[in-house]
Structure formats: structure tokens, C-alpha cells
Scaffold this motif. Structure first.
Motif, PDB file in Angstrom:
ATOM      1  N   ALA A   9      18.243 -28.662  63.192  1.00 33.45           N
ATOM      2  CA  ALA A   9      18.353 -30.086  62.856  1.00 33.45           C
ATOM      3  C   ALA A   9      17.149 -30.531  62.024  1.00 33.45           C
ATOM      4  O   ALA A   9      17.310 -31.262  61.041  1.00 33.45           O
ATOM      5  CB  ALA A   9      18.472 -30.928  64.123  1.00 33.45           C
ATOM      6  N   ALA A  10      15.970 -30.088  62.395  1.00 36.96           N
ATOM      7  CA  ALA A  10      14.764 -30.455  61.644  1.00 36.96           C
ATOM      8  C   ALA A  10      14.819 -29.873  60.235  1.00 36.96           C
ATOM      9  O   ALA A  10      14.463 -30.549  59.258  1.00 36.96           O
ATOM     10  CB  ALA A  10      13.516 -29.974  62.377  1.00 36.96           C
ATOM     11  N   THR A  11      15.279 -28.645  60.115  1.00 37.23           N
ATOM     12  CA  THR A  11      15.392 -28.009  58.806  1.00 37.23           C
ATOM     13  C   THR A  11      16.404 -28.748  57.935  1.00 37.23           C
ATOM     14  O   THR A  11      16.155 -28.995  56.750  1.00 37.23           O
ATOM     15  CB  THR A  11      15.804 -26.527  58.960  1.00 37.23           C
ATOM     16  OG1 THR A  11      14.792 -25.858  59.720  1.00 37.23           O
ATOM     17  CG2 THR A  11      15.980 -25.848  57.620  1.00 37.23           C
ATOM     18  N   LEU A  12      17.539 -29.117  58.524  1.00 36.00           N
ATOM     19  CA  LEU A  12      18.561 -29.855  57.770  1.00 36.00           C
ATOM     20  C   LEU A  12      18.050 -31.232  57.367  1.00 36.00           C
ATOM     21  O   LEU A  12      18.310 -31.688  56.249  1.00 36.00           O
ATOM     22  CB  LEU A  12      19.855 -29.955  58.580  1.00 36.00           C
ATOM     23  CG  LEU A  12      20.623 -28.648  58.710  1.00 36.00           C
ATOM     24  CD1 LEU A  12      21.735 -28.784  59.753  1.00 36.00           C
ATOM     25  CD2 LEU A  12      21.204 -28.203  57.374  1.00 36.00           C
ATOM     26  N   ARG A  13      17.308 -31.896  58.241  1.00 37.88           N
ATOM     27  CA  ARG A  13      16.739 -33.213  57.913  1.00 37.88           C
ATOM     28  C   ARG A  13      15.772 -33.081  56.734  1.00 37.88           C
ATOM     29  O   ARG A  13      15.816 -33.875  55.797  1.00 37.88           O
ATOM     30  CB  ARG A  13      16.030 -33.847  59.105  1.00 37.88           C
ATOM     31  CG  ARG A  13      15.362 -35.188  58.733  1.00 37.88           C
ATOM     32  CD  ARG A  13      14.720 -35.863  59.896  1.00 37.88           C
ATOM     33  NE  ARG A  13      15.675 -36.389  60.837  1.00 37.88           N
ATOM     34  CZ  ARG A  13      16.370 -37.511  60.677  1.00 37.88           C
ATOM     35  NH1 ARG A  13      16.241 -38.218  59.590  1.00 37.88           N
ATOM     36  NH2 ARG A  13      17.203 -37.919  61.607  1.00 37.88           N
ATOM     37  N   GLU A  14      14.910 -32.071  56.784  1.00 45.37           N
ATOM     38  CA  GLU A  14      13.974 -31.854  55.685  1.00 45.37           C
ATOM     39  C   GLU A  14      14.718 -31.585  54.376  1.00 45.37           C
ATOM     40  O   GLU A  14      14.342 -32.108  53.322  1.00 45.37           O
ATOM     41  CB  GLU A  14      13.037 -30.685  56.007  1.00 45.37           C
ATOM     42  CG  GLU A  14      12.036 -30.993  57.086  1.00 45.37           C
ATOM     43  CD  GLU A  14      11.254 -29.766  57.529  1.00 45.37           C
ATOM     44  OE1 GLU A  14      11.296 -28.732  56.819  1.00 45.37           O
ATOM     45  OE2 GLU A  14      10.602 -29.838  58.581  1.00 45.37           O
TER      46      GLU A  14
END
Length: 104
Positions: A9-14
Motif C-alpha cells: 500500500a505504501a509503495t502504491l501510494r508513493e
């Protein structure tokens, strides 16, 4: 290395935030080009299409970021099933699972 759901999720948000910045920057440049007498070297039709694509990119990524905030990111807007992570990694702003996207 195994990624946890939070890592993904953090990678996709970035990724979405970078895409948003890219689309916004592109839209700014194209808008400036549209004001120039020579349209920044673009013919008017091409420039109009590029502006529309940049606007759509901003809208798509902003919508995905909003869905993340709302807690609905990764859920198909048509059938309500989860959108596979592999699809979101390819198209982070996806609103539909592949079968529903194909039906559209």
C-alpha cells in the motif's frame, strides 16, 4: 523479500503521488505551451489531446489517492471484489477488476 500488505500500500501510494506530480507538471507545461503563438511546437489538435490526457491523468491519480484515504482503494467499483495487487501494480489508478473493465 516478502512484502506485507502495508508495504504494498505504501509503495502504491508513493507511485500514485509521483504520477500525480508528473501529470500536474506535464499539464502545467502544456498549458504554458498553449499560450505561446507557436503552441510550443505542437499543432493545436495534438496539444489539445495532450492537455486532455494530462488532465485525465491528474483526475485518475487524484481519485485513486482519494479512494486510499476513504479505504475503498483496490475494490472494484462495479462488482465490489478486490482488484488483484498485480493489476494495481501495473495500473495503480485502476477502478475496476479486469473482467469488469472488459465489460465496460
Amino acid at each position: 523479500m516478502t512484502h506485507t500488505l502495508d508495504d504494498r500500500a505504501a509503495t502504491l501510494r508513493e507511485l500514485l503521488e509521483r504520477q500525480f506530480d508528473d501529470h500536474t507538471g506535464q499539464l502545467t507545461e502544456l498549458t504554458a505551451a498553449a499560450r505561446q503563438p507557436d503552441h510550443g511546437g505542437h499543432d493545436p489538435d495534438t496539444l489539445r489531446r495532450l492537455v486532455e490526457a494530462a488532465r485525465q491523468g491528474v483526475a485518475d491519480t487524484a481519485g485513486a489517492l482519494q479512494r486510499m484515504s476513504d479505504g475503498t482503494y483496490g475494490v472494484c467499483e462495479r462488482c465490489g471484489d478486490d482488484i488483484p495487487t498485480a493489476r494495481l501494480e501495473i495500473r495503480p489508478s485502476a477502478r475496476f477488476c479486469v473482467p469488469c473493465q472488459q465489460r465496460r
